[in-house]
Motif scaffolding. Structure first.
Motif, PDB file in Angstrom:
ATOM      1  N   LEU A 118       0.661  -1.247   0.065  1.00 44.00           N
ATOM      2  CA  LEU A 118       0.013   0.021  -0.115  1.00 44.00           C
ATOM      3  C   LEU A 118       0.679   1.177  -0.091  1.00 44.00           C
ATOM      4  CD1 LEU A 118      -2.731  -1.085   2.591  1.00 44.00           C
ATOM      5  CD2 LEU A 118      -2.848  -1.033   0.065  1.00 44.00           C
ATOM      6  N   PHE A 119       1.889   1.297   0.753  1.00 37.86           N
ATOM      7  CA  PHE A 119       2.787   2.549   0.960  1.00 37.86           C
ATOM      8  C   PHE A 119       3.644   2.454  -0.286  1.00 37.86           C
ATOM      9  CE2 PHE A 119       2.171   2.191   5.766  1.00 37.86           C
ATOM     10  CZ  PHE A 119       1.783   3.333   5.880  1.00 37.86           C
ATOM     11  N   ALA A 120       3.920   1.375  -1.059  1.00 37.79           N
ATOM     12  CA  ALA A 120       4.866   1.467  -2.275  1.00 37.79           C
ATOM     13  C   ALA A 120       3.960   1.315  -3.586  1.00 37.79           C
ATOM     14  CB  ALA A 120       5.824   0.436  -2.211  1.00 37.79           C
ATOM     15  N   ALA A 121       2.753   1.982  -3.441  1.00 33.87           N
ATOM     16  CA  ALA A 121       2.003   1.844  -4.750  1.00 33.87           C
ATOM     17  C   ALA A 121       1.649   0.610  -5.435  1.00 33.87           C
ATOM     18  CB  ALA A 121       2.425   3.059  -5.477  1.00 33.87           C
ATOM     19  N   GLY A 122       1.655  -0.452  -4.727  1.00 32.72           N
ATOM     20  CA  GLY A 122       1.576  -1.845  -5.462  1.00 32.72           C
ATOM     21  C   GLY A 122       2.718  -2.528  -5.725  1.00 32.72           C
ATOM     22  N   ALA A 123       3.893  -2.036  -5.362  1.00 30.43           N
ATOM     23  CA  ALA A 123       5.114  -2.664  -5.804  1.00 30.43           C
ATOM     24  C   ALA A 123       5.138  -3.999  -5.026  1.00 30.43           C
ATOM     25  CB  ALA A 123       6.500  -1.770  -5.167  1.00 30.43           C
TER      26      ALA A 123
ATOM     27  N   LEU B 248      10.878  -5.877   3.454  1.00 27.92           N
ATOM     28  CA  LEU B 248      10.503  -4.516   2.880  1.00 27.92           C
ATOM     29  C   LEU B 248      11.632  -3.387   2.689  1.00 27.92           C
ATOM     30  CD1 LEU B 248       7.144  -3.797   4.404  1.00 27.92           C
ATOM     31  CD2 LEU B 248       7.553  -4.539   2.318  1.00 27.92           C
ATOM     32  N   GLU B 249      12.608  -3.512   3.884  1.00 20.11           N
ATOM     33  CA  GLU B 249      13.670  -2.752   3.754  1.00 20.11           C
ATOM     34  C   GLU B 249      14.898  -3.180   2.666  1.00 20.11           C
ATOM     35  OE1 GLU B 249      17.076  -0.937   6.451  1.00 20.11           O
ATOM     36  OE2 GLU B 249      16.041  -2.762   7.449  1.00 20.11           O
ATOM     37  N   ARG B 250      15.029  -4.470   2.746  1.00 24.53           N
ATOM     38  CA  ARG B 250      15.958  -5.013   1.587  1.00 24.53           C
ATOM     39  C   ARG B 250      15.572  -4.613   0.217  1.00 24.53           C
ATOM     40  NH1 ARG B 250      18.629 -11.248   1.229  1.00 24.53           N
ATOM     41  NH2 ARG B 250      17.492 -11.504  -0.770  1.00 24.53           N
ATOM     42  N   GLU B 251      14.398  -5.222  -0.032  1.00 26.17           N
ATOM     43  CA  GLU B 251      13.676  -4.825  -1.383  1.00 26.17           C
ATOM     44  C   GLU B 251      13.252  -3.590  -2.105  1.00 26.17           C
ATOM     45  OE1 GLU B 251      14.310  -7.807  -3.331  1.00 26.17           O
ATOM     46  OE2 GLU B 251      15.505  -8.544  -1.624  1.00 26.17           O
ATOM     47  N   LEU B 252      12.800  -2.899  -0.870  1.00 29.50           N
ATOM     48  CA  LEU B 252      12.202  -1.716  -1.321  1.00 29.50           C
ATOM     49  C   LEU B 252      12.990  -0.443  -0.719  1.00 29.50           C
ATOM     50  CD1 LEU B 252       8.407  -2.359  -1.387  1.00 29.50           C
ATOM     51  CD2 LEU B 252       9.915  -2.617  -3.299  1.00 29.50           C
ATOM     52  N   GLY B 253      13.612  -0.596   0.343  1.00 34.53           N
ATOM     53  CA  GLY B 253      14.383   0.285   0.993  1.00 34.53           C
ATOM     54  C   GLY B 253      13.566   0.719   2.364  1.00 34.53           C
ATOM     55  N   PRO B 254      14.503   1.503   3.246  1.00 36.85           N
ATOM     56  CA  PRO B 254      14.048   1.916   4.426  1.00 36.85           C
ATOM     57  C   PRO B 254      12.948   2.700   4.717  1.00 36.85           C
ATOM     58  CG  PRO B 254      16.066   2.921   4.031  1.00 36.85           C
ATOM     59  CD  PRO B 254      15.846   2.169   2.775  1.00 36.85           C
ATOM     60  N   ARG B 255      12.644   3.526   3.650  1.00 37.82           N
ATOM     61  CA  ARG B 255      11.570   4.592   3.979  1.00 37.82           C
ATOM     62  C   ARG B 255      10.153   3.826   3.952  1.00 37.82           C
ATOM     63  NH1 ARG B 255      12.335   9.925   0.341  1.00 37.82           N
ATOM     64  NH2 ARG B 255      12.971   8.346  -1.273  1.00 37.82           N
ATOM     65  N   ILE B 256       9.897   2.693   3.091  1.00 37.61           N
ATOM     66  CA  ILE B 256       8.768   1.945   3.029  1.00 37.61           C
ATOM     67  C   ILE B 256       8.681   1.135   4.287  1.00 37.61           C
ATOM     68  CG2 ILE B 256       7.623   0.106   1.779  1.00 37.61           C
ATOM     69  CD1 ILE B 256       7.670   2.665   0.398  1.00 37.61           C
ATOM     70  N   ALA B 257       9.677   0.667   4.853  1.00 36.50           N
ATOM     71  CA  ALA B 257       9.812  -0.199   5.980  1.00 36.50           C
ATOM     72  C   ALA B 257       9.454   0.626   7.322  1.00 36.50           C
ATOM     73  CB  ALA B 257      11.071  -1.123   6.143  1.00 36.50           C
ATOM     74  N   HIS B 258      10.037   1.840   7.181  1.00 38.40           N
ATOM     75  CA  HIS B 258       9.748   2.621   8.496  1.00 38.40           C
ATOM     76  C   HIS B 258       8.423   2.883   8.518  1.00 38.40           C
ATOM     77  CE1 HIS B 258      10.252   6.712  10.273  1.00 38.40           C
ATOM     78  NE2 HIS B 258      10.541   5.823  11.277  1.00 38.40           N
ATOM     79  N   ALA B 259       7.708   3.247   7.193  1.00 42.89           N
ATOM     80  CA  ALA B 259       6.440   3.490   7.298  1.00 42.89           C
ATOM     81  C   ALA B 259       5.367   2.616   8.141  1.00 42.89           C
ATOM     82  CB  ALA B 259       5.917   4.098   5.915  1.00 42.89           C
ATOM     83  N   VAL B 260       5.791   1.493   7.519  1.00 41.66           N
ATOM     84  CA  VAL B 260       4.917   0.371   7.863  1.00 41.66           C
ATOM     85  C   VAL B 260       5.231   0.162   9.349  1.00 41.66           C
ATOM     86  CG1 VAL B 260       4.722  -2.252   7.601  1.00 41.66           C
ATOM     87  CG2 VAL B 260       4.959  -0.700   5.630  1.00 41.66           C
ATOM     88  N   GLU B 261       6.743   0.006   9.962  1.00 49.44           N
ATOM     89  CA  GLU B 261       6.829   0.079  11.308  1.00 49.44           C
ATOM     90  C   GLU B 261       6.076   1.055  12.143  1.00 49.44           C
ATOM     91  OE1 GLU B 261      11.094  -0.710  13.013  1.00 49.44           O
ATOM     92  OE2 GLU B 261      10.846   1.210  12.856  1.00 49.44           O
ATOM     93  N   GLN B 262       5.945   2.334  11.547  1.00 46.92           N
ATOM     94  CA  GLN B 262       5.361   3.447  12.686  1.00 46.92           C
ATOM     95  C   GLN B 262       3.835   2.732  12.456  1.00 46.92           C
ATOM     96  OE1 GLN B 262       6.495   7.093  10.495  1.00 46.92           O
ATOM     97  NE2 GLN B 262       7.322   7.496  12.479  1.00 46.92           N
ATOM     98  N   MET B 263       3.387   2.514  11.535  1.00 44.31           N
ATOM     99  CA  MET B 263       1.823   2.158  11.262  1.00 44.31           C
ATOM    100  C   MET B 263       1.560   0.988  12.232  1.00 44.31           C
ATOM    101  SD  MET B 263      -0.611   1.400   8.262  1.00 44.31           S
ATOM    102  CE  MET B 263      -0.073  -0.448   7.866  1.00 44.31           C
ATOM    103  N   PHE B 264       2.519  -0.071  12.399  1.00 41.88           N
ATOM    104  CA  PHE B 264       1.974  -0.991  13.198  1.00 41.88           C
ATOM    105  C   PHE B 264       2.475  -0.849  14.346  1.00 41.88           C
ATOM    106  CE2 PHE B 264       1.483  -4.984  10.523  1.00 41.88           C
ATOM    107  CZ  PHE B 264       0.566  -4.216   9.316  1.00 41.88           C
ATOM    108  N   ALA B 265       3.322   0.270  14.994  1.00 34.98           N
ATOM    109  CA  ALA B 265       3.607   0.498  16.299  1.00 34.98           C
ATOM    110  C   ALA B 265       4.726  -0.423  16.806  1.00 34.98           C
ATOM    111  CB  ALA B 265       2.693   0.921  17.259  1.00 34.98           C
ATOM    112  N   HIS B 266       5.429  -1.138  15.803  1.00 33.51           N
ATOM    113  CA  HIS B 266       6.204  -2.146  16.165  1.00 33.51           C
ATOM    114  C   HIS B 266       7.849  -1.760  15.767  1.00 33.51           C
ATOM    115  CE1 HIS B 266       7.948  -6.405  16.513  1.00 33.51           C
ATOM    116  NE2 HIS B 266       8.305  -6.183  15.178  1.00 33.51           N
ATOM    117  N   GLU B 267       8.706  -1.735  16.740  1.00 34.11           N
ATOM    118  CA  GLU B 267      10.119  -1.866  16.248  1.00 34.11           C
ATOM    119  C   GLU B 267      10.697  -3.128  16.236  1.00 34.11           C
ATOM    120  OE1 GLU B 267      12.220   0.900  18.803  1.00 34.11           O
ATOM    121  OE2 GLU B 267      10.616   2.350  18.633  1.00 34.11           O
TER     122      GLU B 267
END
Length: 217
Positions: free
Chosen positions: A28-33, A182-201
């Motif tokens: 969702l954050f990566a526009a369907g990637a 997500l971080e490895r394949e799409l980059g840290p910004r996508i992973a960080h956005a999901v991490e924030q949404m899920f409130a999980h570090e």
């Protein structure tokens, strides 16, 4: 990137749902990637988990030509047999070897362009099928000896990245596995956005077979 999560009779639901939600949110954050689907070697069907009466529906056939990532969960059940006939985790995992799942995973493991990922006992399915001998991997802490006994280099880490094989430890590590992919394949910004949404570090360092080896202290 299309991710197929392999369902088999007796799978652990959290091993499936945790990475499914993380990867779906990443899409969702990566526009369907990223797209993610539940799959089985038999195709579309309701697949019973090992947790009570809970089942999940596989919507497509597990297919190495269709997937960029195949993710294998572990099983849910008793660790040791208490009463005769108990459906233990070793029995459930052993039954997967009698299905077409090992054949599909063997094909996946020989394709360097396809990532095979596991959560918890999923790495034991690969190990018991003789597919990851000599590779670095992790599983639930109760299965580390079995992993080692199959010739796998068992690494006690939350997530282990051995190139086209990425494995995660106990059941909740599926969240960390999803975020790392997500971080490895799409980059840290996508992973960080999901991490924030899920409130999980994410927990722990992702172990890779590179860099300086630590000396004994």
């Amino acid at each position: 990137m299309h991710v197929q999560i392999a369902l088999f009779d007796g799978f652990d639901p959290l091993d499936v749902i945790a990475p499914f939600e993380v990867l779906h949110a990443g899409g969702l954050f990566a526009a369907g990637a990223v797209t993610v689907a539940l799959a089985s070697v038999e195709g579309a069907r309701d697949v019973p988990s090992g947790t009570g009466s809970l089942s999940l529906r596989a919507t497509e056939v597990l297919d190495t030509s269709r997937a960029d990532v195949i993710l294998v969960p572990g099983a849910s059940g008793r660790v040791e047999e208490r009463n005769e006939g108990d459906d233990t985790i070793p029995k459930i995992l052993g039954r997967t070897l009698e299905t077409r799942l090992p054949d599909v995973l063997r094909e996946a493991c020989t394709d360097p362009e396809l990532i095979v990922a596991t959560v918890c006992g999923g790495s034991l399915v690969l190990a018991m099928a003789g597919l990851i001998e000599g590779r670095h991997a992790v599983t639930h802490h109760l299965g580390m000896d079995l992993l080692d006994a199959t010739g796998v280099v068992a690494v006690d880490a939350r997530v282990v990245d051995d190139g086209d094989l990425v494995t995660a430890a106990g059941v909740t590590s599926g969240l960390d596995l999803g975020l790392y992919l997500l971080e490895r394949e799409l980059g840290p910004r996508i992973a960080h956005a999901v991490e924030q949404m899920f409130a999980h570090e994410r927990r722990g360092t992702v172990w890779r077979p590179r860099g300086l080896e630590p000396t004994t202290i």
